[in-house]
Write a protein that holds these residues in place. Sequence first.
Motif, short mmCIF file in Angstrom:
data_model
loop_
_atom_site.label_atom_id
_atom_site.label_comp_id
_atom_site.label_asym_id
_atom_site.label_seq_id
_atom_site.Cartn_x
_atom_site.Cartn_y
_atom_site.Cartn_z
N VAL A 188 73.20 28.63 15.63
CA VAL A 188 71.97 29.03 16.31
C VAL A 188 70.78 28.97 15.37
O VAL A 188 69.67 28.61 15.77
CB VAL A 188 72.12 30.45 16.89
CG1 VAL A 188 70.83 30.91 17.55
CG2 VAL A 188 73.26 30.49 17.90
N LEU A 192 67.41 26.87 16.42
CA LEU A 192 66.12 27.48 16.71
C LEU A 192 65.07 27.26 15.63
O LEU A 192 63.87 27.23 15.93
CB LEU A 192 66.30 28.98 16.95
CG LEU A 192 67.21 29.38 18.12
CD1 LEU A 192 67.28 30.89 18.22
CD2 LEU A 192 66.74 28.77 19.42
N TYR A 245 65.29 37.38 14.26
CA TYR A 245 66.63 36.81 14.44
C TYR A 245 67.57 37.25 13.32
O TYR A 245 68.72 37.63 13.57
CB TYR A 245 66.56 35.29 14.48
CG TYR A 245 67.94 34.66 14.46
CD1 TYR A 245 68.72 34.63 15.60
CD2 TYR A 245 68.46 34.13 13.27
CE1 TYR A 245 70.00 34.08 15.57
CE2 TYR A 245 69.73 33.58 13.24
CZ TYR A 245 70.50 33.55 14.39
OH TYR A 245 71.76 33.02 14.37
N PRO A 251 68.57 35.33 19.91
CA PRO A 251 67.93 33.99 19.97
C PRO A 251 66.73 34.01 20.91
O PRO A 251 66.77 33.48 22.02
CB PRO A 251 69.05 33.11 20.52
CG PRO A 251 69.85 34.03 21.39
CD PRO A 251 69.77 35.40 20.75
#
Length: 324
Positions: A188, A192, A245, A251
């Motif tokens: 992730v 991102l 985060y 997220p």
Amino acid sequence: MIFNQGIYYLLTLLKCSNVDLIYLTWLWTLFKPLCFLLLTLFLLPAAILIFIYSSSLFCLMYKHWNRLKSAYSDDVWYGALKTLAILWELQGSIWHGYEVEGLEHIPTKGPVLIVFYHGALPIDFYYLFAKVWLYRNRRVHVVADKFVFKIPGLGTLLEALKIEPATFGICKSTLEEGHVLAISPGGVREALFGDHNYHLIWKERRGFAKIAIESKTTIIPMFTKNCREAVRALTFGRRLLRYIYEKTRLPIVPIYGMFPVKMITYLGEPIPYDPNVTTEILASQVKKEIEKLIEIHQRRPGSITQAILDRFNCFFNETNEKKK
């Protein structure tokens, strides 16, 4: 005749209602940028989300109507996955002109670990899953972050696709059972907070290398061209979002796009099991191989416009060859 009558009726209606066409044209010119912005930020991402949820709904219906499984196979999900694979391959071919180079590197039997670069939205994995299922007759297992399993409405799809939590034990047992497993060390965080320069964000993650060594498994590096031009993560306020985060693992970075760019997945040369290689060396080797794929095949920094024009490269190349 009917068409002419329709045009006459429309013109009469506009005249009677005193609609100012010049004024309407001005309004369209004024709000056209806003319309395109809304299309980019909301409608296109919503389309792929609808497709994903439709896939999950299909799996849910299929599971409850499991009387159909005898018509397909003893595997309750076999027919459903074949159907979904065809739909996803069709969607990828139409919207992204999706292709795979190196599909022959995935054997028809035996454990394989695919290590891939994670785009903002891993639609390239869905497309690869379809290709491998249809043309190599194998199901690709994949691990995901814990938050994925908390998203409402996707449980049945996760079950059908064999998407499981990213734990060492699950990954090792999956490979020891002889399956194909896909892992993205960046996860992730890379999805991102990566950008159109396509730098790997792995930190010190080497668990995938340890899994491959202990399960004596071949590793195949993977990268998909223009995956960040298809869907991008917003960069506004990135430092704050990154801080949130890292503290919460939420997220919360918005994504946008689903642009019809050309996408090609490259499966690199397999890296065979070597009992003399350490975890650190193997992780570094895999990282270098993926970086090599990016360097060879990806334009950096990425350009959405150029990535869309890549869809027409084949046509231009054929035209140039005919001229020669």
